[in-house]
Enzyme design. Structure first.
Site, PDB file in Angstrom:
ATOM      1  N   ASP A   1       6.499  -3.643 -10.628  1.00 41.31           N
ATOM      2  CA  ASP A   1       5.242  -3.054 -10.159  1.00 41.31           C
ATOM      3  C   ASP A   1       5.335  -1.528 -10.217  1.00 41.31           C
ATOM      4  O   ASP A   1       5.935  -0.901  -9.345  1.00 41.31           O
ATOM      5  CB  ASP A   1       5.001  -3.550  -8.716  1.00 41.31           C
TER       6      ASP A   1
ATOM      7  N   LYS B   1      -0.662   8.460  -0.065  1.00 40.05           N
ATOM      8  CA  LYS B   1       0.338   7.399   0.099  1.00 40.05           C
ATOM      9  C   LYS B   1       1.749   7.936  -0.171  1.00 40.05           C
ATOM     10  O   LYS B   1       2.743   7.383   0.281  1.00 40.05           O
ATOM     11  CB  LYS B   1      -0.002   6.267  -0.868  1.00 40.05           C
TER      12      LYS B   1
ATOM     13  N   GLU C   1       3.601  -5.382  -1.733  1.00 39.16           N
ATOM     14  CA  GLU C   1       2.772  -5.524  -2.932  1.00 39.16           C
ATOM     15  C   GLU C   1       3.306  -6.579  -3.898  1.00 39.16           C
ATOM     16  O   GLU C   1       2.542  -7.433  -4.357  1.00 39.16           O
ATOM     17  CB  GLU C   1       2.627  -4.161  -3.625  1.00 39.16           C
TER      18      GLU C   1
ATOM     19  N   ASP D   1      -5.496  -3.698  -1.126  1.00 39.53           N
ATOM     20  CA  ASP D   1      -4.400  -3.029  -1.822  1.00 39.53           C
ATOM     21  C   ASP D   1      -4.704  -1.539  -1.697  1.00 39.53           C
ATOM     22  O   ASP D   1      -5.597  -1.022  -2.375  1.00 39.53           O
ATOM     23  CB  ASP D   1      -4.391  -3.494  -3.288  1.00 39.53           C
TER      24      ASP D   1
END
Ligand code: AMP
Length: 523
Positions: free
Chosen positions: A193, A70, A171, A8
């Protein structure tokens, strides 16, 4: 093939897992922690630091400490998101030769894929130290709402780290795999999420080991970082009002403020109020200035209310796209560190009129799911099948600047679709295929993934030639497009390579450069 790890790769933290004896487990780093900060730094003496050592020195070495890449990866330098990040972060962001954002710190300029590759390399090493064996293959997770460029750049990062990236998975789908393991009931679940930098919402149906994503929605530039930013702005305004000093141009002060804001935010998930104390934050003719104030939970909630509301709009769209209604959802699972905030939990509870499921650790569940998928891909974990969807519609730009969709968002992948197009002028010898991803009817409002020309079309009146354009999205969500002149059979095809990803030569060079520093694992 040896063991496959699941990674992850988070905005704030990363986590690595593996399946052992049929069960997925999270691998702790050498400090015993199950999560590792996605931080990279070069210290004043030229040492490269990754994870906790990089994070620990962030305040004293703010300009050379890189985090939250990211949020930049796979974007264009000129995009609003990159420009906003430049105001926020204390490290240098410059424009690269492919219009991509690059990171400039003390020793040199890095591409975003390179920095992510350094973090992934660290996760690889953590796994190797634990397993006592070298690791070559991985499944890496990305936000469901990542577009093709962001996915490709993440895959490049994996390759730079020396990993064979077997698949990129979303994810929420990974979270669902971990959540669903060992449950045979037929259930419809909603996964909310909210991580450090991105927000994803997915609705999935699970039965007999098959996890089918029905719909997904989200925002790849909305997360805990934005909550921190609101607190920082609040503190900056208070300090300026009291002392007449604007701290924005002081990178060390900004890093201290950011750090304090994040800490205060986390404390306020447990308590009603907290103190923020930053002594010697500035100085002027009157001597040293200190920042000292109290922040209450209700104040924080007022500062971020619109951000939480924004996530609910994606939730609403996702439920609508799934063809279900709120009452059809059996369980709600919340994932991502920022979802620990009570206000977020409450908003989700109110929306679905049920309490989120508490049985999963929001920090670990995504890596666990990636490990399960990795194991399934090499035949280890049986009876798991993930059917995911593409988050954004795909199409091409047609005459008049229209966006013509070939694949609608929320279509199950892998998928292949073709359509016939034609010329708009007599004797037109070539067509330009501009591949776009997005939801806007106006072509230019969507993300341009890439473009190519199909030339050599024999002379013919306009509207006569038949050009077949085929789109292919693989299981990692990566797009290939081909165009074929039906009459001559001539074809042009590309794996869409947007300008903001690395060129093949650049990538090879980075892989080679990195492999010069390779060490073999000694059992
Ligand atoms: P992730 O990307 O899932 O690792 O989430 C990281 C984000 O979660 C960061 O913005 C953290 O500040 C935030 N976070 C972690 N723990 C808490 C907490 N207890 N309360 C609020 N936010 C948190």
């Amino acid at each position: 093939m040896g063991r496959v790890i699941g990674i992850d790769l988070g905005t704030s933290n990363s986590c690595v897992a593996v399946v052992e004896d049929g069960r997925p487990i999270v691998i702790p780093n050498s400090g015993g922690y199950k999560i590792t900060p996605s931080f990279f730094a070069v210290s004043p003496d030229g040492q490269q630091l990754v994870g906790y050592p990089a994070r620990r020195q962030a305040i004293t070495n703010a300009a050379n400490t890189v985090f939250a890449t990211k949020r930049l990866i796979g974007r264009r330098f000129g995009s609003a998101e990159v420009q906003r990040s430049m105001e926020l972060y204390s490290y240098g962001i410059v424009e690269g030769p492919n219009e991509d954002p690059r990171i400039e710190i003390v020793d040199r300029t890095y591409t975003c894929a390179e920095v992510s590759g350094i973090i992934l390399g660290e996760m690889k090493r953590i796994a190797e130290a634990y397993l006592g064996d070298s690791v070559e293959a991985a499944v890496i997770t990305v936000p469901a709402y990542f577009n093709d460029t962001q996915r490709q750049s993440t895959r490049d990062a994996g390759r730079i780290a020396g990993l064979d990236v077997l698949r990129i998975i979303n994810e929420p789908a990974a979270a669902a795999l971990a959540y669903g393991m060992g449950r045979d009931a037929e259930e419809k679940i909603a996964i909310y999420d909210l991580g450090g930098g991105t927000f994803d919402m997915s609705i999935l149906e699970m039965s007999d080991g098959v996890v089918e994503v029905l719909a997904t929605a989200g925002d790849t530039f909305l997360g805990g970082e934005d909550f921190d930013r609101r607190i920082v702005e609040h503190l900056l305004a208070g300090f300026e009002e009291e002392n007449g000093i604007d701290l924005r141009s002081d990178s060390t002060a900004m890093q201290r403020l950011k750090d304090a804001a994040e800490k205060a935010k986390c404390v306020l998930s447990l308590r009603d109020r907290t103190e923020i104390n930053l002594p010697f934050i500035a100085s002027d003719g009157g001597g040293a200035r200190h920042l000292s104030c109290e922040l209450r939970r209700d104040e924080l909630e007022a500062l971020v209310e619109d951000i939480v509301d924004e996530t609910l709009r994606s939730v609403e769209r996702c439920v609508r796209d799934s063809g279900l209604s709120n009452e059809d959802i059996d369980h709600v699972v919340v994932v991502g560190g920022q979802s620990r905030m009570p206000m977020v939990q409450q908003a989700v509870t109110d929306y679905f009129e049920q309490r989120p499921h508490k049985g999963v650790n929001p920090d670990e569940v995504v890596a666990l799911g990636a490990a399960i998928q990795g194991s399934a891909l090499v035949g280890g974990t049986q009876d798991v099948l993930l059917l995911d969807v593409t988050p954004l519609s795909l199409g091409i730009s047609t005459y008049g600047g229209h966006f013509t969709r070939l694949i609608d968002r929320n279509t199950t992948v892998p998928v292949n679709k073709s359509h016939l197009f034609t010329t708009t002028r007599d004797d037109q010898a070539a067509v330009k295929i501009r591949v776009l991803q997005g939801e806007n009817e106006v072509a230019l409002e969507n993300d341009l993934l890439g473009e190519f020309v199909l030339a050599g079309i024999p002379p013919a009146p306009k509207g006569e030639p038949e050009i077949e354009v085929s789109f292919d999205i693989d299981s990692s969500g990566i797009v290939s497009v081909s165009a074929r002149d039906v009459a001559t059979g001539m074809e042009q095809s590309i794996t869409v390579n947007s300008k903001s990803t690395l060129s093949a030569e650049e990538l090879e060079l980075l892989i080679e450069e990195n492999s010069l520093f390779d060490v073999e694992f000694k059992a």
